[in-house]
Design an enzyme around this catalytic site. Sequence first.
Site, PDB file in Angstrom:
ATOM      1  N   GLU A  68      21.928 -26.648 -45.066  1.00 52.76           N
ATOM      2  CA  GLU A  68      22.907 -27.676 -45.435  1.00 52.76           C
ATOM      3  C   GLU A  68      22.803 -28.876 -44.503  1.00 52.76           C
ATOM      4  O   GLU A  68      22.900 -28.749 -43.283  1.00 52.76           O
ATOM      5  CB  GLU A  68      24.328 -27.127 -45.404  1.00 52.76           C
ATOM      6  CG  GLU A  68      25.353 -28.160 -45.870  1.00 52.76           C
ATOM      7  CD  GLU A  68      26.765 -27.634 -45.960  1.00 52.76           C
ATOM      8  OE1 GLU A  68      27.617 -28.349 -46.511  1.00 52.76           O
ATOM      9  OE2 GLU A  68      27.018 -26.507 -45.476  1.00 52.76           O
ATOM     10  N   GLU A  93      24.730 -30.781 -38.346  1.00 52.05           N
ATOM     11  CA  GLU A  93      25.758 -31.820 -38.271  1.00 52.05           C
ATOM     12  C   GLU A  93      25.652 -32.520 -36.918  1.00 52.05           C
ATOM     13  O   GLU A  93      25.484 -31.858 -35.891  1.00 52.05           O
ATOM     14  CB  GLU A  93      27.151 -31.199 -38.445  1.00 52.05           C
ATOM     15  CG  GLU A  93      28.315 -32.134 -38.252  1.00 52.05           C
ATOM     16  CD  GLU A  93      28.248 -33.320 -39.194  1.00 52.05           C
ATOM     17  OE1 GLU A  93      28.256 -34.458 -38.690  1.00 52.05           O
ATOM     18  OE2 GLU A  93      28.176 -33.115 -40.424  1.00 52.05           O
ATOM     19  N   ASP A 120      19.708 -34.455 -35.743  1.00 49.36           N
ATOM     20  CA  ASP A 120      19.238 -35.063 -36.981  1.00 49.36           C
ATOM     21  C   ASP A 120      18.636 -33.988 -37.891  1.00 49.36           C
ATOM     22  O   ASP A 120      17.666 -33.325 -37.533  1.00 49.36           O
ATOM     23  CB  ASP A 120      18.197 -36.126 -36.628  1.00 49.36           C
ATOM     24  CG  ASP A 120      17.527 -36.749 -37.827  1.00 49.36           C
ATOM     25  OD1 ASP A 120      17.987 -36.526 -38.957  1.00 49.36           O
ATOM     26  OD2 ASP A 120      16.529 -37.474 -37.633  1.00 49.36           O
ATOM     27  N   ASP A 143      26.869 -40.197 -46.905  1.00 55.64           N
ATOM     28  CA  ASP A 143      27.328 -41.587 -46.836  1.00 55.64           C
ATOM     29  C   ASP A 143      26.649 -42.389 -47.946  1.00 55.64           C
ATOM     30  O   ASP A 143      25.424 -42.433 -48.015  1.00 55.64           O
ATOM     31  CB  ASP A 143      26.972 -42.170 -45.467  1.00 55.64           C
ATOM     32  CG  ASP A 143      27.676 -43.487 -45.186  1.00 55.64           C
ATOM     33  OD1 ASP A 143      27.802 -44.309 -46.128  1.00 55.64           O
ATOM     34  OD2 ASP A 143      28.095 -43.706 -44.038  1.00 55.64           O
ATOM     35  N   LYS A 147      26.995 -50.954 -49.993  1.00 62.05           N
ATOM     36  CA  LYS A 147      26.536 -52.342 -50.036  1.00 62.05           C
ATOM     37  C   LYS A 147      25.026 -52.377 -50.271  1.00 62.05           C
ATOM     38  O   LYS A 147      24.275 -51.612 -49.680  1.00 62.05           O
ATOM     39  CB  LYS A 147      26.888 -53.065 -48.738  1.00 62.05           C
ATOM     40  CG  LYS A 147      28.389 -53.233 -48.521  1.00 62.05           C
ATOM     41  CD  LYS A 147      28.680 -53.997 -47.238  1.00 62.05           C
ATOM     42  CE  LYS A 147      30.185 -54.166 -47.056  1.00 62.05           C
ATOM     43  NZ  LYS A 147      30.516 -54.901 -45.803  1.00 62.05           N
ATOM     44  N   ASP A 179      30.573 -38.605 -54.799  1.00 66.15           N
ATOM     45  CA  ASP A 179      31.688 -39.157 -55.570  1.00 66.15           C
ATOM     46  C   ASP A 179      31.532 -40.660 -55.768  1.00 66.15           C
ATOM     47  O   ASP A 179      32.484 -41.336 -56.147  1.00 66.15           O
ATOM     48  CB  ASP A 179      33.031 -38.833 -54.902  1.00 66.15           C
ATOM     49  CG  ASP A 179      33.098 -39.279 -53.450  1.00 66.15           C
ATOM     50  OD1 ASP A 179      32.080 -39.796 -52.934  1.00 66.15           O
ATOM     51  OD2 ASP A 179      34.168 -39.112 -52.831  1.00 66.15           O
ATOM     52  N   THR A 216      36.455 -29.648 -52.109  1.00 70.34           N
ATOM     53  CA  THR A 216      37.087 -30.103 -50.877  1.00 70.34           C
ATOM     54  C   THR A 216      38.439 -30.740 -51.176  1.00 70.34           C
ATOM     55  O   THR A 216      38.741 -31.115 -52.312  1.00 70.34           O
ATOM     56  CB  THR A 216      36.210 -31.141 -50.159  1.00 70.34           C
ATOM     57  OG1 THR A 216      36.150 -32.337 -50.947  1.00 70.34           O
ATOM     58  CG2 THR A 216      34.790 -30.605 -49.963  1.00 70.34           C
ATOM     59  N   LYS A 217      39.252 -30.886 -50.128  1.00 71.95           N
ATOM     60  CA  LYS A 217      40.555 -31.522 -50.303  1.00 71.95           C
ATOM     61  C   LYS A 217      40.395 -32.975 -50.738  1.00 71.95           C
ATOM     62  O   LYS A 217      41.212 -33.497 -51.500  1.00 71.95           O
ATOM     63  CB  LYS A 217      41.372 -31.432 -49.019  1.00 71.95           C
ATOM     64  CG  LYS A 217      40.800 -32.164 -47.826  1.00 71.95           C
ATOM     65  CD  LYS A 217      41.715 -32.040 -46.616  1.00 71.95           C
ATOM     66  CE  LYS A 217      41.152 -32.808 -45.420  1.00 71.95           C
ATOM     67  NZ  LYS A 217      42.049 -32.697 -44.236  1.00 71.95           N
ATOM     68  N   PHE A 218      39.334 -33.631 -50.287  1.00 67.01           N
ATOM     69  CA  PHE A 218      39.096 -35.008 -50.688  1.00 67.01           C
ATOM     70  C   PHE A 218      38.721 -35.082 -52.166  1.00 67.01           C
ATOM     71  O   PHE A 218      39.104 -36.012 -52.871  1.00 67.01           O
ATOM     72  CB  PHE A 218      37.996 -35.618 -49.821  1.00 67.01           C
ATOM     73  CG  PHE A 218      38.315 -35.619 -48.359  1.00 67.01           C
ATOM     74  CD1 PHE A 218      39.244 -36.509 -47.836  1.00 67.01           C
ATOM     75  CD2 PHE A 218      37.713 -34.720 -47.501  1.00 67.01           C
ATOM     76  CE1 PHE A 218      39.556 -36.510 -46.486  1.00 67.01           C
ATOM     77  CE2 PHE A 218      38.014 -34.704 -46.150  1.00 67.01           C
ATOM     78  CZ  PHE A 218      38.943 -35.607 -45.645  1.00 67.01           C
TER      79      PHE A 218
END
Length: 238
Positions: A68, A93, A120, A143, A147, A179, A216-218
């Site tokens: 992951e 992570e 990384d 991420d 832009k 998302d 996830t909660k988000f």
Amino acid sequence: MTDTQQPELTEDGRQRRTIKSFVMRAGRMTEGQQRGLDKGWPLFGLELEDGLRDFDQVFGRSAPRTFEIGFGMGHSTLEMAAAAPEQDFIGVEVHKPGVGALLNGVMAHNLSNVRVYSCDALEVLQGCVADASLDRVLLFFPDPWHKSRHHKRRIVQPAFAELVRRKLKIGGVLHMATDWENYAEHMLEVMNAAPGYRNLAADGTYVPRPEERPVTKFERRGERLGHGVWDLKFQRQE
């Protein structure tokens, strides 16, 4: 979830120069997170400097293996590992609070099927993971760098697809979720053009949310607000 650092890669997946696809954030460590680092890292932490690893030896068994990229605070990793004790999970992570949180959870749930790198993820794939050794690679909510001038920072690029393909077993799957619709379209474009993969979506686009991916909660909050989530699954064919 937190993204990783994006080295610019050659077509064969080798690193050329570094482009960051994440922003390092300073953050306080909670007591539990610090406990995870202090007590959990010696048990479950792995170092990039150790180089190529025999993960059968690391885990003490041969089992289906998931890698992951950017597990954030580790909630999904913990849920998946607890639900599938017959599988092994390698999480990467860069942010220490997330690393500490996951390790604290691993200890609290008495899990033995999780190992963690704090660096990384692409360097780990390149230097520590043998070719054709992974059953799954997960990239959940990286991420989006929304832009246009930042799109080169997105981790999903042709060379990333090739690097992951090399590390997956034949039949192994890259599972991505985002998302951001524009990033989903970008992922789809890159992966549909990547050689050696098959899109597992029946219509060649996105798959329904797989049951094995925790919500996830988000994501729940986004659903209440009418936001979409796009899942993509690509299987290594050659």
